[in-house]
Write an enzyme that holds these catalytic residues in place. Sequence first.
Site, PDB file in Angstrom:
ATOM      1  N   LEU A  84      -2.099   3.267   7.568  1.00  0.00           N
ATOM      2  CA  LEU A  84      -2.200   2.263   6.511  1.00  0.00           C
ATOM      3  C   LEU A  84      -1.628   0.944   7.010  1.00  0.00           C
ATOM      4  O   LEU A  84      -0.608   0.906   7.697  1.00  0.00           O
ATOM      5  CB  LEU A  84      -1.438   2.716   5.260  1.00  0.00           C
ATOM      6  N   HIS A 109       0.868  -1.178   0.000  1.00  0.00           N
ATOM      7  CA  HIS A 109       0.000   0.000   0.000  1.00  0.00           C
ATOM      8  C   HIS A 109       0.907   1.231   0.000  1.00  0.00           C
ATOM      9  O   HIS A 109       2.151   1.111  -0.058  1.00  0.00           O
ATOM     10  CB  HIS A 109      -0.939  -0.026   1.212  1.00  0.00           C
ATOM     11  N   HIS A 152       4.076   1.307   2.082  1.00  0.00           N
ATOM     12  CA  HIS A 152       5.254   0.619   1.528  1.00  0.00           C
ATOM     13  C   HIS A 152       5.913   1.469   0.443  1.00  0.00           C
ATOM     14  O   HIS A 152       7.143   1.506   0.330  1.00  0.00           O
ATOM     15  CB  HIS A 152       4.850  -0.722   0.911  1.00  0.00           C
TER      16      HIS A 152
END
Length: 288
Positions: free
Chosen positions: A192, A41, A44
């Site tokens: 996230l 996501h 990363h």
Amino acid sequence: MTESVFDIRVVPTIAELRERLAERRAAGASVALVPTMGALHAGHLALVARARELADVVVVSIFVNPLQFGPGEDLDRYPRTLEADVSALAGLGVAFVFTPSVAEMYPNGPTGTTLSAGEVGSLYEGASRPGHFDGMLTVVGKLLNIVRPDVAVFGQKDAQQIFLVRRMVEDLDVPTAIDAVPTVREADGLALSSRNRFLDPGQRAAALTLIEALRAADAAAPEGLAEVLAEGAAAFGDHDEVTLDYLVVVDPETFLPVADGARGPAVVLVAARVGATRLIDNAAITLG
Ligand code: PAF
């Protein structure tokens, strides 16, 4: 998938990765590693962007490490989305995506040599997930040996993980710098996580309790530890769908709980279960 995808080469074996990195190093390139378990996501991708700033060649590893999942945890349902992950990395300057199999990483099986995360590894996340940090350090230690990066980049969201990785590198004299990238959040503050995809809309709303607890803890920080703990835990009071696992305040230098009356920099760690999904988050605060 061993062929080049866009500008990226997907490499499934240690031997091939070492050979290709040796070629790059011989030409004078520095190397950065971004270790991941895939299901990439924007968090990363922020690690990849940082890695690109820090080194010439970026290696992203994608390996769902069975050693860091306990019995009854979500190893089987952990998302495996390799094609989408490689597409997400296209155009970001990643040279290699390392995708070893379990047999490639653990040729002697799960009972081979492992690393121990010590006392801090058995606290907080480690208390709820016994063995998790031993498994995490074992695979990170292996990845550092395989890639031999100049720098490895991790997310601050896993604050205890990054503390333990930094300590391992120091304790074992690993010649790799460790870089931490701030947590990437949705507009409403949710950190996230690859596990967010398991949340239904109601659970997604309930998951905001973690950031609400961290904000409450931060607001209470000038009043001291007891207020931080009380206000942080109180944020969980109204939400049936969320079960608090722990909310603790630790010393960033030792990762041990701060003592009553402590002042200065501290880190609030929070973990909660939202339905069947376990989420973690953290925030730096200053105790007054
Ligand atoms: O943070 C993760 O995704 C994992 O713990 C890591 C560092 C890739 C090791 O498996």
